[in-house]
Design a protein around this motif. Structure first.
Motif, mmCIF file in Angstrom:
data_model
loop_
_atom_site.group_PDB
_atom_site.id
_atom_site.type_symbol
_atom_site.label_atom_id
_atom_site.label_comp_id
_atom_site.label_asym_id
_atom_site.label_seq_id
_atom_site.Cartn_x
_atom_site.Cartn_y
_atom_site.Cartn_z
ATOM 1 N N GLU A 32 54.880 107.660 13.060
ATOM 2 C CA GLU A 32 54.666 107.214 11.672
ATOM 3 C C GLU A 32 53.785 108.195 10.912
ATOM 4 O O GLU A 32 53.992 108.459 9.735
ATOM 5 N N GLU A 33 52.779 108.727 11.607
ATOM 6 C CA GLU A 33 51.864 109.675 10.980
ATOM 7 C C GLU A 33 52.615 110.933 10.545
ATOM 8 O O GLU A 33 52.363 111.495 9.478
ATOM 9 N N LEU A 34 53.551 111.362 11.383
ATOM 10 C CA LEU A 34 54.349 112.550 11.050
ATOM 11 C C LEU A 34 55.327 112.262 9.913
ATOM 12 O O LEU A 34 55.458 113.058 8.982
ATOM 13 N N VAL A 35 56.013 111.127 10.000
ATOM 14 C CA VAL A 35 56.981 110.764 8.962
ATOM 15 C C VAL A 35 56.301 110.717 7.588
ATOM 16 O O VAL A 35 56.887 111.105 6.575
ATOM 17 N N ALA A 36 55.030 110.293 7.576
ATOM 18 C CA ALA A 36 54.272 110.198 6.329
ATOM 19 C C ALA A 36 54.083 111.558 5.655
ATOM 20 O O ALA A 36 53.846 111.635 4.451
ATOM 21 N N LEU A 37 54.213 112.632 6.423
ATOM 22 C CA LEU A 37 54.070 113.975 5.850
ATOM 23 C C LEU A 37 55.290 114.375 5.022
ATOM 24 O O LEU A 37 55.220 115.299 4.218
ATOM 25 N N GLY A 38 56.414 113.716 5.276
ATOM 26 C CA GLY A 38 57.630 114.025 4.521
ATOM 27 C C GLY A 38 58.578 114.937 5.291
ATOM 28 O O GLY A 38 58.164 115.705 6.161
ATOM 29 N N GLY A 39 59.847 114.830 4.957
ATOM 30 C CA GLY A 39 60.892 115.559 5.671
ATOM 31 C C GLY A 39 60.745 117.068 5.638
ATOM 32 O O GLY A 39 60.982 117.744 6.635
ATOM 33 N N ASP A 40 60.343 117.614 4.476
ATOM 34 C CA ASP A 40 60.222 119.066 4.378
ATOM 35 C C ASP A 40 59.133 119.608 5.295
ATOM 36 O O ASP A 40 59.294 120.638 5.938
ATOM 37 N N MET A 41 58.021 118.888 5.336
ATOM 38 C CA MET A 41 56.919 119.315 6.203
ATOM 39 C C MET A 41 57.317 119.212 7.673
ATOM 40 O O MET A 41 56.991 120.066 8.480
ATOM 41 N N CYS A 46 59.013 121.780 12.796
ATOM 42 C CA CYS A 46 60.065 122.034 13.787
ATOM 43 C C CYS A 46 60.371 123.529 13.883
ATOM 44 O O CYS A 46 60.522 124.077 14.975
ATOM 45 N N LEU A 47 60.447 124.182 12.722
ATOM 46 C CA LEU A 47 60.739 125.617 12.704
ATOM 47 C C LEU A 47 59.635 126.407 13.401
ATOM 48 O O LEU A 47 59.909 127.322 14.186
ATOM 49 N N VAL A 48 58.380 126.039 13.131
ATOM 50 C CA VAL A 48 57.240 126.721 13.739
ATOM 51 C C VAL A 48 57.305 126.618 15.267
ATOM 52 O O VAL A 48 57.021 127.582 15.984
ATOM 53 N N LYS A 52 64.824 121.914 16.993
ATOM 54 C CA LYS A 52 65.883 121.610 16.048
ATOM 55 C C LYS A 52 65.266 120.941 14.837
ATOM 56 O O LYS A 52 64.373 120.106 14.979
ATOM 57 N N CYS A 53 65.748 121.297 13.653
ATOM 58 C CA CYS A 53 65.130 120.725 12.456
ATOM 59 C C CYS A 53 66.110 119.872 11.657
ATOM 60 O O CYS A 53 65.843 119.513 10.524
ATOM 61 N N PRO A 57 63.974 112.441 8.926
ATOM 62 C CA PRO A 57 62.548 112.675 9.203
ATOM 63 C C PRO A 57 62.091 111.958 10.477
ATOM 64 O O PRO A 57 61.306 112.513 11.252
ATOM 65 N N GLN A 58 62.594 110.756 10.692
ATOM 66 C CA GLN A 58 62.239 109.997 11.899
ATOM 67 C C GLN A 58 62.641 110.770 13.159
ATOM 68 O O GLN A 58 61.867 110.879 14.110
ATOM 69 N N GLN A 59 63.861 111.319 13.165
ATOM 70 C CA GLN A 59 64.327 112.068 14.335
ATOM 71 C C GLN A 59 63.505 113.333 14.545
ATOM 72 O O GLN A 59 63.184 113.695 15.681
ATOM 73 N N ARG A 60 63.180 114.001 13.443
ATOM 74 C CA ARG A 60 62.346 115.203 13.554
ATOM 75 C C ARG A 60 60.984 114.850 14.132
ATOM 76 O O ARG A 60 60.464 115.555 15.002
ATOM 77 N N ALA A 61 60.412 113.753 13.635
ATOM 78 C CA ALA A 61 59.094 113.332 14.108
ATOM 79 C C ALA A 61 59.127 112.990 15.596
ATOM 80 O O ALA A 61 58.210 113.334 16.348
ATOM 81 N N GLU A 62 60.196 112.335 16.035
ATOM 82 C CA GLU A 62 60.315 111.981 17.455
ATOM 83 C C GLU A 62 60.404 113.239 18.323
ATOM 84 O O GLU A 62 59.821 113.304 19.409
ATOM 85 N N ARG A 63 61.139 114.231 17.830
ATOM 86 C CA ARG A 63 61.238 115.501 18.547
ATOM 87 C C ARG A 63 59.864 116.157 18.647
ATOM 88 O O ARG A 63 59.465 116.640 19.700
#
Length: 91
Positions: A32-41, A46-48, A52-53, A57-63
């Protein structure tokens, strides 16, 4: 210690931290803390980290959470960009 508010600056400091350590820092509490940052962030994070990006946003945060405090050698190959799963899931 005050909790930093969720604004762009906390996202950028997280990106810097990920660049420095090569994994998500332990102080990140959860998805939830990550999702709050927004999809672009999340995409930036993920890129850093070479993850996979795509996805929500939820899937990115879980990764990203799977990398928390763990070296890249311990990450599941399926979350890495260009891993064995890459390209196979497109419909």
């Amino acid at each position: 210690g005050e909790r930093p508010s969720h604004d762009a600056s906390s996202g950028y400091s997280l990106v810097a931290s990920c660049q420095a350590t090569g994994c998500l820092p332990l102080e990140v509490e959860g998805v939830e803390e990550l999702v709050a940052l927004g999809g672009d962030m999340l995409k930036e994070l993920c890129l850093v980290l070479g993850l996979k990006c795509g996805g929500t946003p939820q899937q990115r945060a879980e990764r990203l959470m799977q990398t928390k405090g763990r070296p890249p050698s311990e990450w599941d190959a399926s979350i890495k960009a260009g891993g064995p799963q890459a390209g196979k899931k497109k419909r």
